[in-house]
Design a protein around this motif. Structure first.
Motif, PDB file in Angstrom:
ATOM      1  N   GLN A  53     -11.690 -56.044 -46.694  1.00  0.00           N
ATOM      2  CA  GLN A  53     -11.568 -55.420 -48.012  1.00  0.00           C
ATOM      3  C   GLN A  53     -11.727 -56.449 -49.140  1.00  0.00           C
ATOM      4  O   GLN A  53     -11.410 -56.160 -50.283  1.00  0.00           O
ATOM      5  N   HIS A  74      -0.659 -53.337 -45.359  1.00  0.00           N
ATOM      6  CA  HIS A  74      -0.978 -52.609 -44.118  1.00  0.00           C
ATOM      7  C   HIS A  74       0.305 -52.121 -43.452  1.00  0.00           C
ATOM      8  O   HIS A  74       1.401 -52.609 -43.766  1.00  0.00           O
ATOM      9  N   GLU A  96      -0.562 -44.220 -45.137  1.00  0.00           N
ATOM     10  CA  GLU A  96      -0.459 -45.652 -45.460  1.00  0.00           C
ATOM     11  C   GLU A  96      -0.824 -45.841 -46.927  1.00  0.00           C
ATOM     12  O   GLU A  96      -0.235 -46.651 -47.631  1.00  0.00           O
ATOM     13  N   GLU A  97      -1.784 -45.066 -47.411  1.00  0.00           N
ATOM     14  CA  GLU A  97      -2.325 -45.299 -48.760  1.00  0.00           C
ATOM     15  C   GLU A  97      -1.394 -44.840 -49.869  1.00  0.00           C
ATOM     16  O   GLU A  97      -1.673 -45.068 -51.041  1.00  0.00           O
ATOM     17  N   HIS A 155      -4.335 -46.497 -40.055  1.00  0.00           N
ATOM     18  CA  HIS A 155      -4.077 -45.206 -40.719  1.00  0.00           C
ATOM     19  C   HIS A 155      -5.380 -44.405 -40.813  1.00  0.00           C
ATOM     20  O   HIS A 155      -6.469 -44.993 -40.901  1.00  0.00           O
ATOM     21  N   HIS A 177      -8.737 -54.220 -39.035  1.00  0.00           N
ATOM     22  CA  HIS A 177      -8.981 -53.638 -40.361  1.00  0.00           C
ATOM     23  C   HIS A 177     -10.178 -54.333 -41.003  1.00  0.00           C
ATOM     24  O   HIS A 177     -10.503 -55.474 -40.645  1.00  0.00           O
ATOM     25  N   ASP A 191     -11.763 -48.077 -44.177  1.00  0.00           N
ATOM     26  CA  ASP A 191     -10.382 -48.485 -44.467  1.00  0.00           C
ATOM     27  C   ASP A 191      -9.421 -47.611 -43.651  1.00  0.00           C
ATOM     28  O   ASP A 191      -9.289 -46.420 -43.919  1.00  0.00           O
ATOM     29  N   GLY A 192      -8.817 -48.203 -42.659  1.00  0.00           N
ATOM     30  CA  GLY A 192      -7.930 -47.455 -41.760  1.00  0.00           C
ATOM     31  C   GLY A 192      -8.684 -46.884 -40.571  1.00  0.00           C
ATOM     32  O   GLY A 192      -8.337 -47.135 -39.415  1.00  0.00           O
TER      33      GLY A 192
HETATM   34 MN    MN Z   1      -5.984 -49.756 -45.082  1.00  0.00          MN
END
Ligand code: MN
Ligand code: HGY
Ligand code: MN
Length: 413
Positions: A184, A352, A120-121, A75, A181, A86-87
């Motif tokens: 995290q 995800h 996505e978030e 994303h 990805h 992130d993404g």
């Molecule tokens: Mn993500």
């Protein structure tokens, strides 16, 4: 196989759309988000693909080559105050791998379709783009709203995408989806591993807890005459911690991420108080037990009074998602080739887009380490060498997948 400098340059350019300090503010359908999507579309075209932004904001690239095609992506939207990888990492990997394979004579016949998913978030509704692509987006999701009250449908109209055809999975073309990805979390960095091959993605549930009391004067209302919604919400927050800890497993997490008191004035006893409560675990049965104990606590508080406490689901439960074993096998082989003895198989504690796509397509994911395990924060970062290595692993796995003579469509779920 990939051009590491070009990859890092692409990530830094994408970071520039919504950059704030070391982080990024690029929520779905914001100006930086749409500028980033147009840039990604143009980069895909420059790489020799056809590309477009579809009716829910997905940027979908299509290889000039016939299938079988592998979908690669992630994303490009971020959390309200998000990190730069992130993404974005998986999106720029997809672009680089599609470009690199088209450039090489011995791989230029292979079909890679890169994609940047929309929302996505969950600025409006989580995994909007991948749900749409997988044919799992129901019309009611278009009424979901962001924090300032704009609905998905209104946002689509505002950014000029109303009436634009939404891209859909082509079962005759797409044989799988792989996503890279950042982890995290701290697991890879703590163990010294350089690559994570994802086994499954945790199940996720989210509820909204609403306490209804009586708004009144903060000075003239005696304590014994109050129905203070704020007090009961704080009591709920404290007691739910204890309840959930009793049923938690080793990988269970839960978060009260947002709370509000209404009307939110210093001299008014709040008549209404609410919070979100999100909980995750690899085991769906444990999630069911957790949800039942949340509802039970709310009922107890309601029964005791003086406020009523209600619990409603914020979205349909997302069950744990198992990654495709044959795609995973290729990721394992590629990890061993590029990080011999320094890779691990692991569950994903973050959600995800593969959670949605796995209902219609074999899916697999690969992680690179996050520095300090930090994400969903401006401090999110990864070492450039880890970033480049992750792309090499995904490119290698992509080759293995597309040259695997046993490649067949076995949609999971
Ligand atoms: Mn993500
Ligand atoms: O919340 C998540 O797990 C994802 O990063 N949206
Ligand atoms: Mn995220």
């Amino acid at each position: 196989m990939i051009d590491g400098d070009r990859l890092l340059a692409g990530l830094r350019t994408l970071r520039g759309f919504g950059a704030e300090g070391t982080g990024v503010v690029r929520p779905t359908f914001s100006d930086p988000d749409m500028r980033a999507r147009r840039w990604l579309r143009d980069e895909m075209v420059a790489a020799g693909l056809t590309a477009r932004i579809d009716g829910v904001g997905n940027v979908v690239g299509t290889s000039p080559n016939h299938g079988p095609a592998l979908l690669i992506g992630s994303h490009s939207d971020t959390q309200p105050t998000g990190g730069w990888l992130d993404g974005a990492l998986g999106v720029v990997y997809a672009l680089e791998i599609a470009r690199a394979l088209l450039e090489r004579p011995d791989t230029s016949h292979l079909a890679i379709d890169p994609v940047a998913w929309s929302d996505e978030e969950g600025t409006y509704t989580s995994c909007l783009g991948s749900r749409s692509f997988a044919g799992r987006l129901t019309d009611d999701a278009l009424t979901d709203r962001n924090a300032s009250g704009e609905s998905v449908a209104e946002a689509i109209e505002r950014v000029g995408l109303a009436g634009v055809e939404r891209a859909r999975l082509d079962p005759a073309r797409h044989v799988g989806y792989v996503e890279a990805h950042i982890e995290q979390g701290p697991r890879l960095e703590d163990s010294g591993d350089l690559i994570g091959v994802v086994t499954s993605i945790v199940g996720i549930r989210a509820v909204r807890v609403t306490v209804s009391g009586e708004q009144n004067h903060a000075g003239t209302t005696p304590m014994h005459r109050r129905a203070d919604a704020g007090v009961v919400l704080f009591e709920f927050g404290h007691r739910v911690q204890q309840r959930l800890a009793k049923v938690a497993g080793p990988a269970t997490v839960w978060t009260i991420g947002r709370a509000a008191l209404a009307p939110g004035a210093e001299s008014i006893i709040p008549g209404v108080a609410s919070c979100t409560l999100q909980f995750r675990d690899p085991d769906d049965e444990r999630l069911q037990v957790m949800e039942a104990s949340i509802v039970e606590l709310a009922a107890e508080l309601s029964g005791r009074g003086p406020c009523t406490v209600s619990v409603e689901r914020r979205r349909a439960p997302i069950p744990p998602t198992v990654m495709d074993p044959s795609l995973r096998e290729h990721l394992r082989a590629a990890a061993e080739a590029h990080a011999p003895g320094r890779w691990a198989e692991m569950a994903s504690a973050a959600g995800h887009d593969a959670m949605e796509l796995a209902h219609v397509l074999p899916c697999a994911m690969v992680f690179i380490p996050s520095i300090g395990g930090v994400s969903h924060a401006f401090a999110e970062d990864s070492h450039p060498t880890d970033i480049v290595r992750g792309a090499e692993v995904l490119a290698d796995a992509t080759l293995r997948i597309l040259t695997d003579g046993h490649l067949t469509r076995t949609p999971a779920g």
